[in-house]
Design an enzyme around this catalytic site. Sequence first.
Site, PDB file in Angstrom:
ATOM      1  N   TYR A  56       0.934  -1.106  -0.007  1.00  0.00           N
ATOM      2  CA  TYR A  56       0.105   0.095  -0.006  1.00  0.00           C
ATOM      3  C   TYR A  56       0.836   1.308  -0.007  1.00  0.00           C
ATOM      4  O   TYR A  56       1.342   1.514   1.013  1.00  0.00           O
ATOM      5  CB  TYR A  56      -0.795   0.074   1.119  1.00  0.00           C
ATOM      6  CG  TYR A  56      -1.924  -1.363   1.324  1.00  0.00           C
ATOM      7  CD1 TYR A  56      -2.289  -1.969   0.235  1.00  0.00           C
ATOM      8  CD2 TYR A  56      -2.514  -1.291   2.671  1.00  0.00           C
ATOM      9  CE1 TYR A  56      -3.146  -3.200   0.408  1.00  0.00           C
ATOM     10  CE2 TYR A  56      -3.108  -2.671   2.780  1.00  0.00           C
ATOM     11  CZ  TYR A  56      -3.498  -3.564   1.515  1.00  0.00           C
ATOM     12  OH  TYR A  56      -4.418  -4.407   1.975  1.00  0.00           O
ATOM     13  N   HIS A 125      -0.086 -12.015   1.276  1.00  0.00           N
ATOM     14  CA  HIS A 125      -1.179 -11.250   0.763  1.00  0.00           C
ATOM     15  C   HIS A 125      -1.789 -11.930  -0.602  1.00  0.00           C
ATOM     16  O   HIS A 125      -2.925 -12.006  -0.787  1.00  0.00           O
ATOM     17  CB  HIS A 125      -0.423  -9.868   0.086  1.00  0.00           C
ATOM     18  CG  HIS A 125      -1.512  -8.718   0.049  1.00  0.00           C
ATOM     19  ND1 HIS A 125      -0.918  -7.383   0.248  1.00  0.00           N
ATOM     20  CD2 HIS A 125      -2.711  -8.651   0.044  1.00  0.00           C
ATOM     21  CE1 HIS A 125      -2.105  -6.541   0.093  1.00  0.00           C
ATOM     22  NE2 HIS A 125      -3.079  -7.400   0.192  1.00  0.00           N
ATOM     23  N   SER A 204     -12.596  -5.008   2.675  1.00  0.00           N
ATOM     24  CA  SER A 204     -13.773  -4.452   2.035  1.00  0.00           C
ATOM     25  C   SER A 204     -15.174  -4.528   2.585  1.00  0.00           C
ATOM     26  O   SER A 204     -16.277  -4.800   1.728  1.00  0.00           O
ATOM     27  CB  SER A 204     -13.453  -4.663   0.372  1.00  0.00           C
ATOM     28  OG  SER A 204     -12.218  -4.095   0.153  1.00  0.00           O
ATOM     29  N   PRO A 205     -15.428  -4.494   3.790  1.00  0.00           N
ATOM     30  CA  PRO A 205     -16.890  -4.838   4.238  1.00  0.00           C
ATOM     31  C   PRO A 205     -17.915  -3.811   3.999  1.00  0.00           C
ATOM     32  O   PRO A 205     -19.155  -4.237   3.990  1.00  0.00           O
ATOM     33  CB  PRO A 205     -16.635  -5.148   5.729  1.00  0.00           C
ATOM     34  CG  PRO A 205     -15.682  -4.030   6.098  1.00  0.00           C
ATOM     35  CD  PRO A 205     -14.585  -4.220   5.024  1.00  0.00           C
ATOM     36  N   LEU A 206     -17.434  -2.856   3.485  1.00  0.00           N
ATOM     37  CA  LEU A 206     -18.335  -1.562   2.903  1.00  0.00           C
ATOM     38  C   LEU A 206     -18.289  -1.691   1.150  1.00  0.00           C
ATOM     39  O   LEU A 206     -18.713  -0.713   0.620  1.00  0.00           O
ATOM     40  CB  LEU A 206     -18.144  -0.181   3.750  1.00  0.00           C
ATOM     41  CG  LEU A 206     -18.028  -0.100   5.027  1.00  0.00           C
ATOM     42  CD1 LEU A 206     -17.379   0.989   5.548  1.00  0.00           C
ATOM     43  CD2 LEU A 206     -19.439  -0.261   5.463  1.00  0.00           C
ATOM     44  N   GLY A 207     -17.831  -2.900   0.813  1.00  0.00           N
ATOM     45  CA  GLY A 207     -18.033  -2.678  -0.603  1.00  0.00           C
ATOM     46  C   GLY A 207     -17.154  -1.542  -1.147  1.00  0.00           C
ATOM     47  O   GLY A 207     -17.380  -1.136  -2.254  1.00  0.00           O
ATOM     48  N   ARG A 208     -15.888  -1.264  -0.768  1.00  0.00           N
ATOM     49  CA  ARG A 208     -14.851  -0.426  -1.145  1.00  0.00           C
ATOM     50  C   ARG A 208     -15.642   0.917  -1.019  1.00  0.00           C
ATOM     51  O   ARG A 208     -15.308   1.751  -1.966  1.00  0.00           O
ATOM     52  CB  ARG A 208     -14.286  -0.677  -2.443  1.00  0.00           C
ATOM     53  CG  ARG A 208     -13.636  -2.187  -2.453  1.00  0.00           C
ATOM     54  CD  ARG A 208     -13.008  -2.187  -3.650  1.00  0.00           C
ATOM     55  NE  ARG A 208     -12.079  -3.539  -3.714  1.00  0.00           N
ATOM     56  CZ  ARG A 208     -10.885  -3.553  -3.400  1.00  0.00           C
ATOM     57  NH1 ARG A 208     -10.181  -2.510  -3.175  1.00  0.00           N
ATOM     58  NH2 ARG A 208     -10.103  -4.636  -3.466  1.00  0.00           N
ATOM     59  N   GLY A 209     -16.480   1.178   0.070  1.00  0.00           N
ATOM     60  CA  GLY A 209     -17.339   2.517   0.111  1.00  0.00           C
ATOM     61  C   GLY A 209     -18.676   2.402  -0.757  1.00  0.00           C
ATOM     62  O   GLY A 209     -19.521   3.221  -0.616  1.00  0.00           O
ATOM     63  N   PHE A 210     -19.151   1.622  -1.681  1.00  0.00           N
ATOM     64  CA  PHE A 210     -20.222   1.657  -2.438  1.00  0.00           C
ATOM     65  C   PHE A 210     -21.267   1.420  -1.474  1.00  0.00           C
ATOM     66  O   PHE A 210     -22.576   2.043  -1.806  1.00  0.00           O
ATOM     67  CB  PHE A 210     -20.017   0.699  -3.640  1.00  0.00           C
ATOM     68  CG  PHE A 210     -20.925   0.951  -4.890  1.00  0.00           C
ATOM     69  CD1 PHE A 210     -20.643   1.736  -5.830  1.00  0.00           C
ATOM     70  CD2 PHE A 210     -22.365   0.280  -4.769  1.00  0.00           C
ATOM     71  CE1 PHE A 210     -21.635   1.885  -6.851  1.00  0.00           C
ATOM     72  CE2 PHE A 210     -23.049   0.488  -5.847  1.00  0.00           C
ATOM     73  CZ  PHE A 210     -23.122   1.301  -6.789  1.00  0.00           C
TER      74      PHE A 210
HETATM   75  N1  NAP Z   1      -6.060  -8.558   1.531  1.00  0.00           N
HETATM   76  C1  NAP Z   1      -6.465  -7.780   0.499  1.00  0.00           C
HETATM   77  O1  NAP Z   1      -6.293  -8.358  -0.867  1.00  0.00           O
HETATM   78  C2  NAP Z   1      -7.193  -6.437   0.789  1.00  0.00           C
HETATM   79  C3  NAP Z   1      -7.636  -5.917  -0.331  1.00  0.00           C
HETATM   80  C4  NAP Z   1      -8.351  -4.437  -0.078  1.00  0.00           C
HETATM   81  C5  NAP Z   1      -8.408  -4.017   1.167  1.00  0.00           C
HETATM   82  N2  NAP Z   1      -7.831  -4.689   2.206  1.00  0.00           N
HETATM   83  C6  NAP Z   1      -7.858  -4.409   3.463  1.00  0.00           C
HETATM   84  O2  NAP Z   1      -9.218  -4.042   4.026  1.00  0.00           O
HETATM   85  C7  NAP Z   1      -9.287  -2.466   4.618  1.00  0.00           C
HETATM   86  C8  NAP Z   1     -10.912  -2.290   4.292  1.00  0.00           C
HETATM   87  O3  NAP Z   1     -11.144  -2.527   2.968  1.00  0.00           O
HETATM   88  P1  NAP Z   1     -11.554  -1.227   1.764  1.00  0.00           P
HETATM   89  O4  NAP Z   1     -10.884   0.223   2.435  1.00  0.00           O
HETATM   90  O5  NAP Z   1     -11.139  -1.650   0.464  1.00  0.00           O
HETATM   91  O6  NAP Z   1     -13.016  -1.280   1.878  1.00  0.00           O
HETATM   92  P2  NAP Z   1     -14.149  -0.674   2.604  1.00  0.00           P
HETATM   93  O7  NAP Z   1     -13.964  -0.469   4.295  1.00  0.00           O
HETATM   94  O8  NAP Z   1     -15.146  -1.464   2.370  1.00  0.00           O
HETATM   95  O9  NAP Z   1     -14.614   0.868   2.164  1.00  0.00           O
HETATM   96  C9  NAP Z   1     -13.638   1.940   2.319  1.00  0.00           C
HETATM   97  C10 NAP Z   1     -14.304   3.258   1.781  1.00  0.00           C
HETATM   98  O10 NAP Z   1     -15.621   3.505   2.336  1.00  0.00           O
HETATM   99  C11 NAP Z   1     -15.182   4.770   2.884  1.00  0.00           C
HETATM  100  N3  NAP Z   1     -16.052   4.800   3.978  1.00  0.00           N
HETATM  101  C12 NAP Z   1     -15.893   4.196   5.008  1.00  0.00           C
HETATM  102  N4  NAP Z   1     -16.486   4.391   6.234  1.00  0.00           N
HETATM  103  C13 NAP Z   1     -17.491   4.997   5.748  1.00  0.00           C
HETATM  104  C14 NAP Z   1     -18.677   5.508   6.073  1.00  0.00           C
HETATM  105  N5  NAP Z   1     -19.176   5.316   7.417  1.00  0.00           N
HETATM  106  N6  NAP Z   1     -19.773   6.494   5.356  1.00  0.00           N
HETATM  107  C15 NAP Z   1     -19.045   6.592   3.927  1.00  0.00           C
HETATM  108  N7  NAP Z   1     -18.292   6.013   3.514  1.00  0.00           N
HETATM  109  C16 NAP Z   1     -17.397   5.358   4.357  1.00  0.00           C
HETATM  110  C17 NAP Z   1     -13.816   5.178   2.733  1.00  0.00           C
HETATM  111  O11 NAP Z   1     -13.794   6.490   2.555  1.00  0.00           O
HETATM  112  P3  NAP Z   1     -12.495   7.436   3.018  1.00  0.00           P
HETATM  113  O12 NAP Z   1     -11.722   6.883   2.309  1.00  0.00           O
HETATM  114  O13 NAP Z   1     -12.899   8.635   2.557  1.00  0.00           O
HETATM  115  O14 NAP Z   1     -12.378   7.511   4.390  1.00  0.00           O
HETATM  116  C18 NAP Z   1     -13.263   4.388   1.869  1.00  0.00           C
HETATM  117  O15 NAP Z   1     -13.467   5.091   0.795  1.00  0.00           O
HETATM  118  C19 NAP Z   1      -8.505  -1.694   3.681  1.00  0.00           C
HETATM  119  O16 NAP Z   1      -7.991  -0.554   4.327  1.00  0.00           O
HETATM  120  C20 NAP Z   1      -7.155  -2.713   3.651  1.00  0.00           C
HETATM  121  O17 NAP Z   1      -6.367  -2.695   4.830  1.00  0.00           O
HETATM  122  C21 NAP Z   1      -7.253  -6.066   1.970  1.00  0.00           C
END
Ligand code: NAP
Length: 329
Positions: A56, A125, A204-210
């Site tokens: 990252y 990873h 990505s429990p929030l679907g990458r924000g979607f």
């Molecule tokens: N092992 C793997 O291959 C892998 C792949 C992907 C991710 N990950 C890990 O998993 C973590 C979480 O996944 P993710 O970050 O991809 O996706 P996520 O948690 O599904 O979504 C993150 C996105 O949601 C937004 N968000 C968070 N909380 C919110 C809320 N309450 N209201 C509105 N928007 C909100 C964030 O905005 P902001 O950015 O503006 O704060 C960001 O853009 C990553 O940070 C990483 O450490 C691992």
Amino acid sequence: MRKLALGSQGLEASELGLGCMGMSEFYGPRNDEESLRTLDRALELGVSFWDTADVYGPYLNEELVGKALKGRRGQVTLATKFGILRDPNDPGKRGFSGKPDYVRSACEASLKRLGVEQIDLYYLHRVDPNTPIEETVGAMGQLVKQGKVRGIGLSEVSAATLRLAHAVHPISAVQSEYSLWSRDPEEEILDACRELGVAFVAYSPLGRGFLTGQIKSVADLAPDDYRRYSPRFQGENFTRNLELVSRIEQLAAEKGCTPSQLALAWVLSRGGHIFPIPGTKRIQYLEENVAALDVRLTDSDLSLIDQLAPKDVASGSRYPAEMMGSLNK
Ligand SMILES: NC(=O)c1ccc[n+]([C@@H]2O[C@H](COP(=O)([O-])OP(=O)(O)OC[C@H]3O[C@@H](n4cnc5c(N)ncnc54)[C@H](OP(=O)(O)O)[C@@H]3O)[C@@H](O)[C@H]2O)c1
């Protein structure tokens, strides 16, 4: 915030973690000062299970987390990952290595960037297709023996790979994408983890924000935002996926919570061995996400959610075609 056993090797983690990736890359502009304040607030709220990776940034995210750890290493369950290689001349290109020599050198480099003597949870990873998993995990097990790592994890592995690996050295956690629109882990790996006493970390429990309902158009994303390359955020897929979000928004309104809280409460409801790690760089979102722990979903809420978001509800694959191949099946 409760701390729960993470796997069966003595690790503990806060029931809700914090994904740090987006603080440094992929999801719009960086703001390190804001991210550091968010990490401070996370500890105040007991969100002490932090997730990063060498890839990252690359490297910037481990350096940022390292800064936040100064003077309070003992308060954090620190997880990082190795095994994805970046090409400095082509930011989108990926290689993979799980070769024993690389395992050792990657770990040394991460320890240095993080400024710590030990990593709590060290993940592979992505599986290296050219190195037997037993060799990679054997080298990771040596890191545990040497005290450089407390527990080992695997990301995006099949149940068969997990079993092979677990026979070489006990695995503490598997990390894979899991959310209302990515339910593949329900096929095998969630059960395999439960059976073997391995924690499941839902990324990505929030679907990458979607799924938060905050992204209504591709124009809401920065020009270099990774999600523009994700099939689910493109064209007709985007429009169809918005219909799912509007159903989630409606149910959340009925429950008196936000869509993000509903999405997280659902992941938390799927098993006591599941740790969601929502990612954010903002205090406001972090606080909102922590409050998801107070949302109680009844059996009838859960069966309604199953109708609203059945398996394969999402339009579009979760990675671009060239990256889907790196997921271990
Ligand atoms: N092992 C793997 O291959 C892998 C792949 C992907 C991710 N990950 C890990 O998993 C973590 C979480 O996944 P993710 O970050 O991809 O996706 P996520 O948690 O599904 O979504 C993150 C996105 O949601 C937004 N968000 C968070 N909380 C919110 C809320 N309450 N209201 C509105 N928007 C909100 C964030 O905005 P902001 O950015 O503006 O704060 C960001 O853009 C990553 O940070 C990483 O450490 C691992």
